[in-house]
Structures are given as C-alpha cells and as structure tokens.
Write a protein that holds these residues in place. Sequence first.
Motif, PDB file in Angstrom:
ATOM      1  N   THR A 109      15.351  28.494  -6.275  1.00 53.92           N
ATOM      2  CA  THR A 109      16.638  28.020  -5.765  1.00 53.92           C
ATOM      3  C   THR A 109      16.415  26.856  -4.805  1.00 53.92           C
ATOM      4  O   THR A 109      15.344  26.719  -4.201  1.00 53.92           O
ATOM      5  N   ALA A 110      17.457  26.047  -4.676  1.00 50.36           N
ATOM      6  CA  ALA A 110      17.453  24.978  -3.671  1.00 50.36           C
ATOM      7  C   ALA A 110      18.838  24.917  -3.048  1.00 50.36           C
ATOM      8  O   ALA A 110      19.843  24.826  -3.764  1.00 50.36           O
ATOM      9  N   ASN A 111      18.901  24.995  -1.719  1.00 45.65           N
ATOM     10  CA  ASN A 111      20.186  24.956  -1.013  1.00 45.65           C
ATOM     11  C   ASN A 111      20.160  23.857   0.040  1.00 45.65           C
ATOM     12  O   ASN A 111      19.212  23.755   0.828  1.00 45.65           O
ATOM     13  N   TRP A 112      21.212  23.034   0.027  1.00 46.85           N
ATOM     14  CA  TRP A 112      21.350  21.981   1.032  1.00 46.85           C
ATOM     15  C   TRP A 112      22.174  22.496   2.204  1.00 46.85           C
ATOM     16  O   TRP A 112      23.250  23.078   2.017  1.00 46.85           O
ATOM     17  N   SER A 113      21.667  22.292   3.404  1.00 51.47           N
ATOM     18  CA  SER A 113      22.408  22.654   4.608  1.00 51.47           C
ATOM     19  C   SER A 113      22.981  21.386   5.234  1.00 51.47           C
ATOM     20  O   SER A 113      22.229  20.505   5.661  1.00 51.47           O
ATOM     21  N   SER A 114      24.295  21.293   5.264  1.00 52.99           N
ATOM     22  CA  SER A 114      24.941  20.125   5.869  1.00 52.99           C
ATOM     23  C   SER A 114      24.697  20.076   7.367  1.00 52.99           C
ATOM     24  O   SER A 114      24.614  18.989   7.962  1.00 52.99           O
ATOM     25  N   GLU A 115      24.557  21.245   7.988  1.00 54.16           N
ATOM     26  CA  GLU A 115      24.318  21.291   9.427  1.00 54.16           C
ATOM     27  C   GLU A 115      22.917  20.789   9.766  1.00 54.16           C
ATOM     28  O   GLU A 115      22.734  19.973  10.671  1.00 54.16           O
ATOM     29  N   ASP A 116      21.923  21.255   9.007  1.00 52.34           N
ATOM     30  CA  ASP A 116      20.536  20.862   9.292  1.00 52.34           C
ATOM     31  C   ASP A 116      20.127  19.563   8.602  1.00 52.34           C
ATOM     32  O   ASP A 116      19.086  18.993   8.905  1.00 52.34           O
ATOM     33  N   LYS A 117      20.931  19.143   7.608  1.00 54.13           N
ATOM     34  CA  LYS A 117      20.610  17.968   6.791  1.00 54.13           C
ATOM     35  C   LYS A 117      19.246  18.137   6.120  1.00 54.13           C
ATOM     36  O   LYS A 117      18.414  17.241   6.102  1.00 54.13           O
ATOM     37  N   THR A 135      10.968  23.047   3.001  1.00 50.92           N
ATOM     38  CA  THR A 135      12.156  22.322   3.443  1.00 50.92           C
ATOM     39  C   THR A 135      11.871  20.824   3.342  1.00 50.92           C
ATOM     40  O   THR A 135      10.732  20.383   3.523  1.00 50.92           O
ATOM     41  N   CYS A 136      12.907  20.080   3.042  1.00 49.11           N
ATOM     42  CA  CYS A 136      12.715  18.637   2.889  1.00 49.11           C
ATOM     43  C   CYS A 136      14.025  17.904   3.154  1.00 49.11           C
ATOM     44  O   CYS A 136      15.112  18.482   3.062  1.00 49.11           O
ATOM     45  N   ARG A 137      13.893  16.621   3.447  1.00 53.82           N
ATOM     46  CA  ARG A 137      15.069  15.777   3.689  1.00 53.82           C
ATOM     47  C   ARG A 137      15.629  15.208   2.392  1.00 53.82           C
ATOM     48  O   ARG A 137      16.826  14.967   2.298  1.00 53.82           O
ATOM     49  N   TYR A 138      14.739  14.965   1.424  1.00 49.28           N
ATOM     50  CA  TYR A 138      15.194  14.433   0.139  1.00 49.28           C
ATOM     51  C   TYR A 138      14.462  15.154  -0.982  1.00 49.28           C
ATOM     52  O   TYR A 138      13.240  15.291  -0.934  1.00 49.28           O
ATOM     53  N   LEU A 139      15.236  15.590  -1.978  1.00 50.48           N
ATOM     54  CA  LEU A 139      14.691  16.369  -3.085  1.00 50.48           C
ATOM     55  C   LEU A 139      14.819  15.568  -4.386  1.00 50.48           C
ATOM     56  O   LEU A 139      15.880  15.011  -4.676  1.00 50.48           O
ATOM     57  N   ILE A 140      13.738  15.507  -5.149  1.00 53.70           N
ATOM     58  CA  ILE A 140      13.736  14.763  -6.407  1.00 53.70           C
ATOM     59  C   ILE A 140      13.259  15.693  -7.520  1.00 53.70           C
ATOM     60  O   ILE A 140      12.164  16.251  -7.448  1.00 53.70           O
ATOM     61  N   SER A 141      14.089  15.841  -8.548  1.00 55.91           N
ATOM     62  CA  SER A 141      13.722  16.680  -9.691  1.00 55.91           C
ATOM     63  C   SER A 141      13.166  15.810 -10.815  1.00 55.91           C
ATOM     64  O   SER A 141      13.852  14.934 -11.332  1.00 55.91           O
ATOM     65  N   CYS A 142      11.913  16.063 -11.174  1.00 54.65           N
ATOM     66  CA  CYS A 142      11.257  15.380 -12.296  1.00 54.65           C
ATOM     67  C   CYS A 142      10.726  16.437 -13.265  1.00 54.65           C
ATOM     68  O   CYS A 142       9.577  16.403 -13.698  1.00 54.65           O
ATOM     69  N   THR A 143      11.588  17.390 -13.578  1.00 51.58           N
ATOM     70  CA  THR A 143      11.170  18.554 -14.360  1.00 51.58           C
ATOM     71  C   THR A 143      11.319  18.365 -15.866  1.00 51.58           C
ATOM     72  O   THR A 143      11.060  19.288 -16.630  1.00 51.58           O
ATOM     73  N   GLY A 354      15.246  25.142 -14.496  1.00 53.31           N
ATOM     74  CA  GLY A 354      15.874  26.457 -14.353  1.00 53.31           C
ATOM     75  C   GLY A 354      16.291  26.785 -12.933  1.00 53.31           C
ATOM     76  O   GLY A 354      16.812  27.878 -12.672  1.00 53.31           O
ATOM     77  N   MET A 355      16.096  25.863 -12.017  1.00 60.42           N
ATOM     78  CA  MET A 355      16.420  26.106 -10.608  1.00 60.42           C
ATOM     79  C   MET A 355      17.928  26.073 -10.373  1.00 60.42           C
ATOM     80  O   MET A 355      18.642  25.249 -10.952  1.00 60.42           O
ATOM     81  N   ALA A 356      18.420  26.960  -9.523  1.00 53.21           N
ATOM     82  CA  ALA A 356      19.838  26.997  -9.153  1.00 53.21           C
ATOM     83  C   ALA A 356      20.055  26.148  -7.903  1.00 53.21           C
ATOM     84  O   ALA A 356      19.338  26.291  -6.902  1.00 53.21           O
ATOM     85  N   ILE A 357      21.047  25.254  -7.964  1.00 56.95           N
ATOM     86  CA  ILE A 357      21.342  24.331  -6.866  1.00 56.95           C
ATOM     87  C   ILE A 357      22.611  24.773  -6.145  1.00 56.95           C
ATOM     88  O   ILE A 357      23.605  25.146  -6.784  1.00 56.95           O
ATOM     89  N   SER A 358      22.577  24.706  -4.822  1.00 58.23           N
ATOM     90  CA  SER A 358      23.785  25.010  -4.048  1.00 58.23           C
ATOM     91  C   SER A 358      23.869  24.095  -2.831  1.00 58.23           C
ATOM     92  O   SER A 358      22.859  23.540  -2.378  1.00 58.23           O
ATOM     93  N   VAL A 359      25.078  23.935  -2.341  1.00 55.71           N
ATOM     94  CA  VAL A 359      25.335  23.150  -1.129  1.00 55.71           C
ATOM     95  C   VAL A 359      26.060  24.051  -0.151  1.00 55.71           C
ATOM     96  O   VAL A 359      27.153  24.562  -0.452  1.00 55.71           O
ATOM     97  N   ASP A 360      25.428  24.302   0.988  1.00 50.99           N
ATOM     98  CA  ASP A 360      25.969  25.217   1.998  1.00 50.99           C
ATOM     99  C   ASP A 360      26.321  26.568   1.379  1.00 50.99           C
ATOM    100  O   ASP A 360      27.356  27.169   1.677  1.00 50.99           O
ATOM    101  N   GLU A 378      26.715  13.680  -8.520  1.00 47.35           N
ATOM    102  CA  GLU A 378      27.976  13.754  -7.800  1.00 47.35           C
ATOM    103  C   GLU A 378      28.054  15.020  -6.941  1.00 47.35           C
ATOM    104  O   GLU A 378      27.666  16.108  -7.367  1.00 47.35           O
ATOM    105  N   ASN A 379      28.543  14.847  -5.713  1.00 45.66           N
ATOM    106  CA  ASN A 379      28.827  15.958  -4.794  1.00 45.66           C
ATOM    107  C   ASN A 379      27.592  16.745  -4.351  1.00 45.66           C
ATOM    108  O   ASN A 379      27.721  17.865  -3.843  1.00 45.66           O
ATOM    109  N   ILE A 380      26.409  16.184  -4.562  1.00 44.18           N
ATOM    110  CA  ILE A 380      25.185  16.846  -4.087  1.00 44.18           C
ATOM    111  C   ILE A 380      24.403  15.839  -3.232  1.00 44.18           C
ATOM    112  O   ILE A 380      23.972  14.800  -3.739  1.00 44.18           O
ATOM    113  N   PRO A 381      24.216  16.133  -1.948  1.00 47.35           N
ATOM    114  CA  PRO A 381      23.553  15.178  -1.059  1.00 47.35           C
ATOM    115  C   PRO A 381      22.031  15.121  -1.281  1.00 47.35           C
ATOM    116  O   PRO A 381      21.396  16.124  -1.634  1.00 47.35           O
ATOM    117  N   ASN A 382      21.479  13.941  -1.099  1.00 43.62           N
ATOM    118  CA  ASN A 382      20.023  13.738  -1.040  1.00 43.62           C
ATOM    119  C   ASN A 382      19.268  14.407  -2.182  1.00 43.62           C
ATOM    120  O   ASN A 382      18.236  15.050  -1.989  1.00 43.62           O
TER     121      ASN A 382
END
Length: 485
Positions: A109-117, A135-143, A354-360, A378-382
């Motif tokens: 899984t990968a979850n973006w925290s708007s509070e922690d950026k 944890t990272c500031r920018y995530l890049i999928s090359c899967t 196969g990773m699940a993406i979420s925002v907050d 769209e609608n997914i930061p960084n």
Amino acid sequence: MQTITKPLDVLIIGAGLSGVGTACHIAREFPNKTIALIERRKTLGGTWDLFRYPGIRSDSDMASFGYGFKPWLSSKVLADGPAIRDYVIETAKEFKLYEKTHFGLQTQTANWSSEDKLWTLVTRNEDSGEEQVFTCRYLISCTGYFNHDYGYRPEFPGEENFKGQIIHPQQWPEDLDYSNKRVVVIGSGATAVTLLPAMAEKVSHITMLQRSPSYVFALPNKDKVSDALGKFLPGSVVFKLARGRNIAIQRALYISCRRWPNAMRKFLLSQVEKQIGPDIDMRHFTPKYMPWDERLCVVPDGDLFKALLSGKASIETDHIDRFTEKGILLKSGKELEADIIISATGLTLQMLGGMAISVDGEARPLNEQMVYKGLLIENIPNLAWVFGYTNAPWTLKADLAGRYLCRLFKHMEAEDKTVAMPVSAPGIALDVGIVDSLQSGYVQRAKDIMPRQGKQAPWQVTMHYGKDKAMLLKDAVADEALRMH
C-alpha cells in the motif's frame, strides 16, 4: 515491522529498464537528493530477469530501446534478455544505484498524508514475510503493466486429459528438456514468433497454433550502416545517429500504417510472401485487422520463416476443439500430437504492481483518474506513473518521463513548492482508457483497470514521441492544471 524513519526525497518502485533509467536522470541532476529503489526480484532487470524462455529478446532495436545517455554499442539490433539485464545492471552500477536498491520487497500500500506531505509505503519481504515501511516526498511507479506472478492462460476444454506438459512462457521451467520432443505453441504474438525459431533446432517438430494471424515483419539483426560508420566515427556518435534514424523510421512506419492502411497492408504482406515463397500458405500470415490495430511482430533476419521452410516447424490457423491425451484436436478435425504444449496466450495486466493507492486514507483507484501529460495522475499528489509507448520502444517514453521529472523538481525548488498535483476542469474527461485503441486481447481484457484520458492536452495520451518530447521537455512546467503549493 521495520520502519525506514528518515524520509527519502524520491522513492522509485521497480528496478527494470524504466526504474533504473528514471533513477539515473534524477541522480545525475540532483546529486544531493536521497533516492532509493524497491524491487520485488532479487536482482535488477525487471521483465528481462523474469522471462527466461528460449530466445527471449527485445522486439525493438536497442539503439532506441536502450538509454539515450548510455550508448548500446553492439551492432546487434535486437538483444537477448540476458544482455538487456546485464545492460541495466551495468548502468545502475555506473550511477551508484545498485547499493540504493532494496531487493525482494513486494509493495502493498501507499498512502499520502496531506498533513505531513509524505508518502508512506508498506512493503513485504517475500522471504521473511516481514513488513518494511518507507516514507518519501515523491513516489514514482516504474512497475510496468503486467502481473509478474502469472500470465493469461485460458482454460482449454479437456486439458486435464493431456498426458504431457502445459507451460506458460512466464513460468518457464529452468530444467525443461525439449530435445526431440513434439511441441505446440498456442499463440501468434511476439512470444510465439520468438519461441518457434528458438526451439526448432532441438525439437522433433514444433507447431505454432493460432486462431488468427499477426502482421510479421522481418528486420536485419545487424546494423550494417552503424558498422560502416563505426570505422571512422566514435561509438557515441554512431549510436546517436542510429537512435535518431531508428526513431524516425519507427514513427514513419506507424504513421504510414494509420494513414494508408490498405497500402501498408499490401506492403507488409508482400514482404512475407517474398520470404516464404510458394510452399507456405499466405493465409497463415494474413490478418483480418489492419496494421497497427495490434503491435507488429518483428522477426530478426527472418528466423521464423527460415524455421518454417526447414520443415522443423509448421504453422496452423484454426480453433481448438479440445485437448486430448496426445495433444490438441482442432475444429477442422485435425489432431496436433504433442509432448509439450506452450500457452503463449498473453499477459495479465496490472497497474502499480498491484499496490493500493490512497490519499489521507481515501482510496484513489487508478482507473477513476485521468493521466496528466501521460505521466502524473489526477487528484494524487507527488506521484509519477511511468508508462511507455505501445507503438514505439517503451523506454523512449520512460526517458522523456525521467527528464520531465527533473524539470518539475527544479521548478518546484525554484518556486519553493513541495507538492504538485494535477486537477482537471469540468467536462475534460472522456470515458476512454489510454490504450483502448489497441485491439490486442491482453489489452482489451484489462482496459477497465487503466487510467482514463481527456479530450485535449495535457490530459490526452497521444502515444506520439515528437508531441510528447515538446510537451514534456519544452512546454512550461507550470500550467492551470498542475496545482503546486
């Protein structure tokens, strides 16, 4: 649970051609950024380490399939899998990325925290079962775009009756001995046309069984022009010239097929006819669709045709009635006897490994979002999602993606921004996936899991190298669709 507590600047998922290439661009432009790669396999190479079937090779020339910054100096046009894997490893070591790669980890899984950026990525070590968190500031999928666990294999009527082996090329047994065996390969795509000539010499006989033909195009496997130029020009210059020439030829071929489909159909079929002569029925090489409704199958030095003409290989165009104890019974009533049946029936597509993406904590399924400039979502930061070309070498788009991301990071630093997220305007979206125009079975089966595209730039996916080059490398980074703060 083991947590990597210090946030990384950039985390890249996948250490194949795309992942390593993207990492090289960023490492070169931003030597002070902290970078890591996550790779599920035990070594680099991705696809080129996974597939081990006989003859595995690129279906694009290496001058354009390889990295623009790392010349492919061999005059061999289509490289085999091990050579490509070694090329990726060599490149990673040159850029000191091998030691920054975490092997054997499957992303969960990968979850973006708007509070922690920050992104929080949960992975699982496939050997120990232990979870590791990054944890990272920018995530890049090359899967890539397919499931590495299994390919697509339909259930065949009566297959339980077959006394021999049934194999999918994606799970090729290392100890398989096919010497003097009768082999049937089900399929007509790139894998099937590779397997037939690669196995023909050792087998008793090998048959390619297809429901319908594909367009097959013979290509010389030695670049004689580059060989000649190499006698008086440096290798790097020869490579640059070959890369530019091949990109132009590929684009011209694709455009010609789209603009003049009937003329190009005649041309492609005439090339096959010259190779096979009167002894092989052209119906086996005459597709019902127009060129580039599906990818063309490239055969180096016409090896497929040579195998067929040798008598060690044959081709059947028919439908399967059922499997029997001895092989396959066709609808026509003919039975193909076999000791080994290879189901080269395609891939199972999968996004983000196969990773699940979420925002907050809120799910953001990829197929509900549009893709911005063919790269950001769209609608997914960084988050960057590297998806290559379907009508040209995959890595041409991956190379542009890496270079664009460097432009984006420089712009964000200059403007003192830490977050970038594409947001669309009302009425832009189309209910069309990014590869819906391709008619290949494996694409059509999975079109509902792909991101959507829009009516116009920057939301429209053109699969056009020239247009993408201008958009990603020349157009301004900042626009009204990309929100930064």
